[in-house]
Design a protein around this motif. Sequence first.
Motif, PDB file in Angstrom:
ATOM      1  N   SER A 111       0.743  -1.275   0.085  1.00  0.00           N
ATOM      2  CA  SER A 111       0.203  -0.094  -0.027  1.00  0.00           C
ATOM      3  C   SER A 111       0.694   1.261   0.135  1.00  0.00           C
ATOM      4  CB  SER A 111      -1.056   0.149   1.081  1.00  0.00           C
ATOM      5  OG  SER A 111       0.048  -0.010   2.333  1.00  0.00           O
ATOM      6  N   LYS A 112       2.093   1.036   0.444  1.00  0.00           N
ATOM      7  CA  LYS A 112       3.009   2.338   0.639  1.00  0.00           C
ATOM      8  C   LYS A 112       4.298   2.116  -0.164  1.00  0.00           C
ATOM      9  CE  LYS A 112       0.545   3.385   4.999  1.00  0.00           C
ATOM     10  NZ  LYS A 112      -0.293   2.284   4.569  1.00  0.00           N
ATOM     11  N   ILE A 113       4.902   3.148  -0.411  1.00  0.00           N
ATOM     12  CA  ILE A 113       6.472   3.044  -0.991  1.00  0.00           C
ATOM     13  C   ILE A 113       7.117   4.241  -0.103  1.00  0.00           C
ATOM     14  CG2 ILE A 113       8.040   3.607  -2.835  1.00  0.00           C
ATOM     15  CD1 ILE A 113       5.694   3.117  -4.711  1.00  0.00           C
ATOM     16  N   LEU A 114       8.490   3.710   0.091  1.00  0.00           N
ATOM     17  CA  LEU A 114       9.298   4.384   0.964  1.00  0.00           C
ATOM     18  C   LEU A 114      10.248   4.977   0.222  1.00  0.00           C
ATOM     19  CD1 LEU A 114      10.179   5.216   4.088  1.00  0.00           C
ATOM     20  CD2 LEU A 114      11.662   3.356   4.129  1.00  0.00           C
ATOM     21  N   ALA A 130      17.469  11.028   3.075  1.00  0.00           N
ATOM     22  CA  ALA A 130      16.150  11.721   3.709  1.00  0.00           C
ATOM     23  C   ALA A 130      14.971  10.659   2.744  1.00  0.00           C
ATOM     24  CB  ALA A 130      16.240  13.201   2.888  1.00  0.00           C
ATOM     25  N   TYR A 131      14.255  10.143   3.458  1.00  0.00           N
ATOM     26  CA  TYR A 131      13.260   9.230   3.180  1.00  0.00           C
ATOM     27  C   TYR A 131      11.965   9.868   3.396  1.00  0.00           C
ATOM     28  CZ  TYR A 131      16.637   5.460   3.580  1.00  0.00           C
ATOM     29  OH  TYR A 131      17.809   4.458   3.357  1.00  0.00           O
ATOM     30  N   TYR A 132      10.959   9.474   2.414  1.00  0.00           N
ATOM     31  CA  TYR A 132       9.576   9.847   2.339  1.00  0.00           C
ATOM     32  C   TYR A 132       8.700   8.664   2.221  1.00  0.00           C
ATOM     33  CZ  TYR A 132      11.274  14.666   1.516  1.00  0.00           C
ATOM     34  OH  TYR A 132      11.852  15.957   1.476  1.00  0.00           O
ATOM     35  N   VAL A 133       7.390   8.846   2.885  1.00  0.00           N
ATOM     36  CA  VAL A 133       6.853   7.929   2.744  1.00  0.00           C
ATOM     37  C   VAL A 133       5.428   8.349   1.789  1.00  0.00           C
ATOM     38  CG1 VAL A 133       4.833   6.307   4.084  1.00  0.00           C
ATOM     39  CG2 VAL A 133       6.845   7.044   5.066  1.00  0.00           C
ATOM     40  N   TYR A 134       5.329   7.534   0.766  1.00  0.00           N
ATOM     41  CA  TYR A 134       4.302   7.769  -0.198  1.00  0.00           C
ATOM     42  C   TYR A 134       3.070   6.760  -0.163  1.00  0.00           C
ATOM     43  CZ  TYR A 134       2.080   8.613  -4.689  1.00  0.00           C
ATOM     44  OH  TYR A 134       1.129   8.741  -5.732  1.00  0.00           O
ATOM     45  N   GLU A 135       1.903   7.131   0.062  1.00  0.00           N
ATOM     46  CA  GLU A 135       0.726   6.266   0.027  1.00  0.00           C
ATOM     47  C   GLU A 135      -0.047   5.988  -1.385  1.00  0.00           C
ATOM     48  OE1 GLU A 135      -2.178   6.936   3.329  1.00  0.00           O
ATOM     49  OE2 GLU A 135      -0.752   8.170   4.234  1.00  0.00           O
TER      50      GLU A 135
END
Length: 739
Positions: A111-114, A130-135
Amino acid sequence: MIKPLSTLILALLTGASASVVMEAAVPAAGNARNLSGLEQYVYPANRPATVACPAFTADGLHFLSLSDDGKKIIKYVTRTGAEAEVVMDVTNTRESRIEAIEGFTLSPDGSKILVTTAEEPVYRRSTRAAYYVYELRTRLLRPLSEKFTRQRSPLFSPDGRMVAFVGDDNNIYLKKIDYNTEVAVTTDGEIDKVINGVPDWVYEEEFTTTCSMAWAPDNMTLCYIKYAEAEVPAYSFTLYEGTCDPRKEYALYPGQFTYKYPVAGEPNSRVSLHSYDVDNRKTKNLSLPDSRIEYIPRIAYGGASADRLMVVTLDRSQTRMEIYAVNPRSGVSKSVMTEEDRAWITPLSYEDISFGNDSFVILSARSGYTHAYRYSYAGTMTSQLTSGDYDVTAWYGTDAKGNAWYQSTATGAINRVVSRKDIKGVVKHLSQEQGNASAWFSPSLNFCGLTYSNSSTPPVVTLYEGEKKVRVLEDNATAKSTFSMMPSTEFTTITTPDGMELNAYLIKPRDFDSSRRYPLIIHQYSGPGSQEVLDRWKPDWTHYAAMNGYVVMCVDPRGTGGRGRAWETAVYKDLGHYETIDLQGAAATAAKFPFVDPARIGITGWSYGGYETLMAVTSGTGAKVFACAVAIAPVTDWRFYDTVYAERYMLTPRENPDGYRSSAPLTYAGKIDIPLLIMHGTADDNVHLMNTMQYVSVMQSEGRFCDMFLYPNMNHSIFGCDARLNVYSKMLDYFNKNL
């Protein structure tokens, strides 16, 4: 781990000139430059195209891939390669914006991508970014952390609703995605004192790990390893301004890099095991019952049980491995299996454990060869999955039909074959018997990417569904064309004067004339368990040298891999002894070849190969068979190297003082009587420059001379700004002058 692998060059001493083979390629003395044409044979120009294991969906029917411009993540159909949909576009996200994507990880539930951005290296394997969480459903993009600019080793929970990560204060934090909150799991992290959740330098380097956390299958518990490194001695090296990625802050006064590095016999980090309850936010110490435990190289949950954390342990000598099943809630631990050996436990035994739903598979050399064994979680060995006089070198797993997939030396030590063993015990090779093959699989092992090459064929990557060939993913036709004039590699065996039969290969000039006598360069690595003599595609400086008048020979002496346990462990507690005898013997045998000039034999190697180069030319009969040597980033005394690697093969200096003395090139430095060039990076965090400096110091005190090249701010790989090209140019220039 000793491995064969930014740019101002400092020539400290110059070498004497001698007969020259590549006259046209060698500049005037004192004005040496990179050799013309060599760049094609040096990394990264010599690297063929590869296809890494993609980010599969759970069923393996689709995979995700990053677009070439880093702007999109696209879903493809595995079987056909057809584009299914764009799952992320950096120009179409909500709340946050990023310029480009450097890498990504799909959550277990899909369901998500780091998303990875601004990545920078820490050590050989580790990075911070620098990580982001994408739904995927909402297109919502948020930073993983508001507190830290960069994070390390982020780990999704099984349900994809949380991410554990380590901040730059050495503490673990928990990002609860649903609530966009950030919770501290630990608070005692402190630079140079306590690390939570990620390994220290020696664990990362020698146990090939970058994350020391494990999620329970029910998402309610996070387990982790704590490293108390306050008592570990620190090592520092100087940093200069340099010219490759120049450090302007050190233009007038050099700087320093300091980190914890335990040399042989010194204290390691004290490791401890802990659990964190997500609901009540409490941590618990999980004690293990054996005081002999020195290392915890792996933790992982076994199957679907939240009460079964599998903990792999080693004693300090690494001759005893014990696996425990620990209940993180009750704290109760149970020993599941123990493996002991008179020499070291093969690293595959703890690095390549496969934990399944109802059982786990380990690779063990207990029979004299490395094979796969299945155990129940109660600790009973239920079956031996492979057998024979060959080594299993990788275990891929068991598919839904019960087929076991693995890589081995079943067709010969210089080969790697990927095989399937069905439930009836019938073995079938998926790859060709001669050459080298490796594989990656989809999560359920329904799809396989098989990479195959041999010495004359660049890697071809083929997608299989089961045993059915689906399509070619990469044929490397460009590489085949580029290196069409590359000299061929002849595989053979060399019998030394004392009767040892060694695997070897020869590379001869394309216009080879059997009536001529050629200078010979022996290229080797020689480290325990390693192999250089493999039937694989590997254009290298060795081919360039052969194209310019040399015969090149590579030899795998005793201690190297692929030939069973007895061959490999012959060097135990006595590194450099049998390897040296075998290399000197191989040189003596080669000296009698009608096409080799016995007065012009040189030897070279990098890292362990550099160590063995120094041993071969100074101890025993070295000075009688070699006319010239080039050692790159060599160990000169195992007392200078890290605990895990040095003690695995040598025990501690206190336990084996005579072995350390006899295995040290420093012991024989006063005997050097041939032209010797040593090259080293000044910022080598693996094999410290101190090795070379102390060696040169001993030589000076003995009235001996050598040549030395230093690469300011370069690490063990000496890579960047054409530094690698420069290393091999200097090496071949040196052989030209002295052979």
